[in-house]
Design a protein around this motif. Structure first.
Motif, PDB file in Angstrom:
ATOM      1  N   GLY A   1      30.703  27.784 -41.395  1.00  0.00           N
ATOM      2  CA  GLY A   1      29.354  27.291 -41.146  1.00  0.00           C
ATOM      3  C   GLY A   1      29.092  26.789 -39.742  1.00  0.00           C
ATOM      4  O   GLY A   1      27.994  26.277 -39.470  1.00  0.00           O
ATOM      5  N   ALA A   2      30.042  26.924 -38.822  1.00  0.00           N
ATOM      6  CA  ALA A   2      29.805  26.489 -37.446  1.00  0.00           C
ATOM      7  C   ALA A   2      28.698  27.318 -36.809  1.00  0.00           C
ATOM      8  O   ALA A   2      28.682  28.548 -36.933  1.00  0.00           O
ATOM      9  CB  ALA A   2      31.087  26.594 -36.626  1.00  0.00           C
ATOM     10  N   THR A   3      27.789  26.643 -36.125  1.00  0.00           N
ATOM     11  CA  THR A   3      26.723  27.351 -35.406  1.00  0.00           C
ATOM     12  C   THR A   3      27.157  27.739 -33.998  1.00  0.00           C
ATOM     13  O   THR A   3      26.600  28.661 -33.409  1.00  0.00           O
ATOM     14  CB  THR A   3      25.472  26.474 -35.327  1.00  0.00           C
ATOM     15  N   ASP A   4      28.138  27.011 -33.456  1.00  0.00           N
ATOM     16  CA  ASP A   4      28.630  27.248 -32.101  1.00  0.00           C
ATOM     17  C   ASP A   4      30.134  27.024 -32.089  1.00  0.00           C
ATOM     18  O   ASP A   4      30.655  26.211 -32.863  1.00  0.00           O
ATOM     19  CB  ASP A   4      27.986  26.284 -31.100  1.00  0.00           C
TER      20      ASP A   4
ATOM     21  N   ARG B   1      33.354  29.753 -37.922  1.00  0.00           N
ATOM     22  CA  ARG B   1      32.035  30.375 -38.101  1.00  0.00           C
ATOM     23  C   ARG B   1      31.822  30.742 -39.568  1.00  0.00           C
ATOM     24  O   ARG B   1      30.711  30.577 -40.108  1.00  0.00           O
ATOM     25  CB  ARG B   1      31.899  31.611 -37.208  1.00  0.00           C
TER      26      ARG B   1
ATOM     27  N   GLU C   1      22.338  20.013 -38.631  1.00  0.00           N
ATOM     28  CA  GLU C   1      21.556  21.129 -38.082  1.00  0.00           C
ATOM     29  C   GLU C   1      22.410  22.029 -37.199  1.00  0.00           C
ATOM     30  O   GLU C   1      22.264  23.237 -37.197  1.00  0.00           O
ATOM     31  CB  GLU C   1      20.377  20.589 -37.272  1.00  0.00           C
ATOM     32  N   ARG C   2      23.301  21.404 -36.447  1.00  0.00           N
ATOM     33  CA  ARG C   2      24.141  22.158 -35.518  1.00  0.00           C
ATOM     34  C   ARG C   2      25.561  21.648 -35.637  1.00  0.00           C
ATOM     35  O   ARG C   2      25.797  20.429 -35.621  1.00  0.00           O
ATOM     36  CB  ARG C   2      23.621  21.983 -34.091  1.00  0.00           C
TER      37      ARG C   2
ATOM     38  N   LYS D   1      28.006  21.134 -42.990  1.00  0.00           N
ATOM     39  CA  LYS D   1      26.922  22.035 -43.379  1.00  0.00           C
ATOM     40  C   LYS D   1      26.338  21.629 -44.722  1.00  0.00           C
ATOM     41  O   LYS D   1      25.105  21.565 -44.892  1.00  0.00           O
ATOM     42  CB  LYS D   1      27.444  23.471 -43.431  1.00  0.00           C
TER      43      LYS D   1
END
Length: 390
Positions: free
Chosen positions: A230-233, A227, A211-212, A206
């Motif tokens: 900074g995890a998006t998924d 999460r 971006e992802r 991150k």
């Protein structure tokens, strides 16, 4: 003094041992204020790292106060608060001069043992087998720090131990994993293993502009920490086919970078595959269970990068070399040269870019180390990162 000793497979004890002494002019003695159990310590606990001896003092993540210095240590004074990198490095050899502190040519007194296993020897490491030097570790009240004029970083009193302790290993290691991927704007990064190293790899990806960021694990509390980092998924690998899920999430391309933060004791939900590797490992036909690494290699995009920061010790079976070679995949790996990263990452903490204490789940007295090891191995009570206080 009291110290955590390896007493055999699945067994550690806290016992009285002799206090460490200055043995070389470049040594220092540090009184430990905080130390931690690392995921790689579990490889010792579970008996997968050779050349351990009964009574060895464990621990490579520690910080504290300097109480004695050798005559050749001009950068430290008694009373300094320091964080100590887990690799021991002389600072003078060819490897150190190039920034490869974790393969220092002078800090492993048992280099000959490592050469038999690996061809060449890495550096000495605190508390991590006689192959890595047989150097007493930091899960103790006091520790001797060789080459103290090179390794320890003096730190201020404005931050807690829990904010600074992980500069010793897991924060720089996670950062290295992300840096290996040479992240560019718009990149998708997948990280296998949401222990503290994986969580720091997520946080670092991150910071470096991904971006992802897709976090992969099977424990809800670890995925929740991912999460937070900074995890998006997130993907629970017991519920989905990870390779197929990653293809679907990336329009069939796969992630630009895949980070293996798992290492040699990987778990896999497919019974046959997991049973095969467990049997091979139990009979020492292979020393690793490489499920996560196989998956990272077959999942990464063509021309992408696989970054290996999980600890491996020897040999593995069914390595997907065909996928690696034919798809122009880059592999980058290595024990972290913490001395290279510790100062810039310390500045990240001071600037408020990250508060590493988010990984801490438990703080316990050193005397509870045997219980802490079992909790950490068995993932009991949400054990994410356990800090021990001597």
């Amino acid at each position: 003094m009291r110290a955590t000793q390896w007493m055999g497979k699945y067994r550690v004890e806290v016992n009285e041992v002799p206090d460490p002494q200055i043995l070389n002019d470049r040594d220092a003695i540090v009184q430990v204020s905080s130390t931690a159990i690392c995921g790689s310590d579990l490889h010792l606990f579970d008996g997968f790292i050779p050349t351990m001896r009964r009574g060895d003092i464990l621990g490579h993540e520690f910080m504290g106060e300097v109480v004695e210095v050798g005559r050749g240590v001009g950068n430290l004074r008694v009373g300094d608060r320091v964080v100590v990198p887990f690799p021991i490095a002389c600072g003078n050899c060819s490897a150190c001069r190039r920034g490869f502190f974790s393969v220092c040519e002078n800090s492993n007194p048992n280099a000959g043992i490592a050469e038999k296993f690996m061809g060449h020897s890495p550096c000495g490491i605190f508390g991590y087998s006689h192959m890595m030097g047989g150097i007493p570790g930091g899960q103790a009240e006091y520790v001797r720090v060789p080459f103290a004029d090179v390794g320890p970083l003096k730190v201020d009193s404005d931050h807690t131990d829990e904010q600074l302790l992980f500069l010793t290993d897991v924060f720089p290691t996670g950062y290295l994993g992300a840096e290996h991927c040479e992240i560019r704007p718009g990149d998708v990064i997948a990280v296998w293993g949401m222990g503290a190293v994986g969580q720091f790899a997520v946080a670092s990806a991150k910071m470096l502009g991904a971006e992802r960021i897709i976090a992969i694990d099977r424990f809800d509390y670890r995925l929740a920490k991912a999460r937070e980092a900074g995890a998006t998924d997130v993907l629970d690998y017991e519920e989905v086919d990870v390779t197929e899920a990653l293809k679907e999430m990336t329009a069939g391309r796969g992630p630009d970078g895949c980070i293996d933060a798992v290492g040699m004791e990987a778990h896999h939900p497919t019974t046959a595959v997991h049973a095969y590797d467990r049997a091979k490992q139990a009979t020492m036909s292979e020393t690793e269970r490489p499920h996560a690494l196989r998956e990272a290699i077959t999942s990464v995009a063509n021309g992408g990068t696989v970054s290996i920061i999980g600890v491996y010790g020897g040999l593995m079976d069914k390595f997907p070399i065909g996928s690696l070679m034919n798809r122009s995949i880059t592999v980058r790996t290595g024990q972290t040269p913490v001395q290279k990263y510790i100062r810039p990452l310390y500045e990240r903490i001071r600037n408020g870019d990250i508060d590493p204490s988010f990984v801490v789940s438990h703080t316990m007295p050193l005397t509870k180390a045997p219980k802490a090891y079992r909790m950490f191995r068995d993932k009991k009570d949400g054990a994410n990162k356990i800090v021990l206080k001597p």
